[in-house]
Design an enzyme around this catalytic site. Structure first.
Site, short mmCIF file in Angstrom:
data_model
loop_
_atom_site.label_atom_id
_atom_site.label_comp_id
_atom_site.label_asym_id
_atom_site.label_seq_id
_atom_site.Cartn_x
_atom_site.Cartn_y
_atom_site.Cartn_z
CB ILE A 72 48.79 58.06 25.42
CG1 ILE A 72 48.49 58.74 24.37
CG2 ILE A 72 47.74 57.48 26.18
CD1 ILE A 72 47.62 59.76 24.81
CG PHE A 73 49.75 57.08 32.95
CD1 PHE A 73 51.37 56.30 33.30
CD2 PHE A 73 49.30 57.42 33.60
CE1 PHE A 73 51.73 56.15 33.69
CE2 PHE A 73 48.69 55.93 35.29
CZ PHE A 73 50.42 56.28 35.48
CE1 TYR A 75 44.33 53.11 35.14
CE2 TYR A 75 44.40 55.00 33.72
CZ TYR A 75 44.07 53.86 34.45
OH TYR A 75 42.43 54.24 34.36
N GLY A 76 46.75 50.45 32.68
CA GLY A 76 45.76 48.82 33.08
C GLY A 76 46.31 48.23 31.19
CB SER A 77 43.99 46.55 29.10
OG SER A 77 42.68 47.33 28.86
CD GLU A 150 41.53 53.43 27.39
OE1 GLU A 150 41.35 53.35 28.80
OE2 GLU A 150 41.64 52.14 27.29
#
Length: 243
Positions: A72-73, A75-77, A150
């Site tokens: 899982i990528f 890039y935020g929280s 998400e």
């Protein structure tokens, strides 16, 4: 001391910096309570995706992945509060996409009168972040939390994309912006973005806290993102001017 099974074996500095899944507010969300609160704020009944619709998306996305480990990528929280169990974390770089504060937040980090901005993964450029490995035997359970984390709203679309790590390339699931989302905003200047973030606060707290946490994660990992740090500095200045 690290062991081969230690999730932080590649980045021991992250130990204690990532919220344990069991204590994450996102793992323990009471959606019925949230529904009541959102209706009290005047949002419509369908303010979020239905449980059935969300689970259909989960199963369609993962239909060819059951029985496999997946990455899982973040890039935020997700970088500091993933809300799911993982067996490995690595720094990663994704080419062809960049982080952009482009998603209007009218509840979590803002209000309809003063919306905040959340990060999305948009086309073009590159994006640094983390990848987390979810073991095959945990995928069924943990994917429920990932989708609730998400995919509660209609902000993102999950895609499997190739990205680079120091230990080689991996294919990871990334939550890119949903181009049909009405809350997706056109590009703004860095100053406009900073002013909006500085003045917004919502259900999850001040918008600037989200930006500060993201910048802190990048400093901890020694990841480069000059624009992110310029945005944080501007937002701090605008926030102090409002005080």
């Amino acid at each position: 001391m690290t062991t081969p099974s230690d999730p932080f074996r590649h980045h021991p500095q992250l130990r204690g910096q990532i919220i344990p899944p069991e204590t994450s507010r996102f793992r323990n969300l009471d959606l019925s309570d949230m529904d009541r609160q959102m209706r009290g704020m005047g949002l419509p009944e369908d303010w979020r995706r239905s449980d059935e619709n969300r689970d259909q998306s989960r199963r369609e996305t993962l239909q060819d992945r059951w029985g496999q480990d997946i990455w899982i990528f973040a890039y935020g929280s997700l970088m500091w509060d993933p809300a799911f169990h993982f067996s490995e974390v690595r720094r990663a770089t994704l080419s062809g996409y960049h982080r952009r504060f482009c998603l209007k937040s009218e509840v979590g980090r803002g209000t309809p009168e003063a919306p905040g901005l959340m990060a999305g993964l948009d086309l073009g450029g590159t994006c640094n972040g983390l990848v987390f490995k979810v073991e095959a035997e945990r995928l069924e359970e943990e994917s429920h939390y990932i989708w609730r984390r998400e995919m509660l709203l209609r902000s993102y679309a999950p895609e499997f994309l190739e990205m680079e790590t120091a230990l080689g390339s991996v294919e990871a699931m990334a939550f890119v912006v949903n181009r049909e989302n009405p809350l997706l905003l056109p590009p703004m200047s860095l100053e406009e973005t900073a002013r909006q973030i500085a003045g917004a606060e919502g259900y999850l707290g001040p918008n600037i806290d989200y930006l500060e946490n993201l910048a802190d994660a990048f400093e901890l990992l020694r990841l480069e993102d000059e624009e992110l740090f310029r945005l944080r500095d501007l937002a701090r200045r605008f926030r102090s001017e409002r005080a």
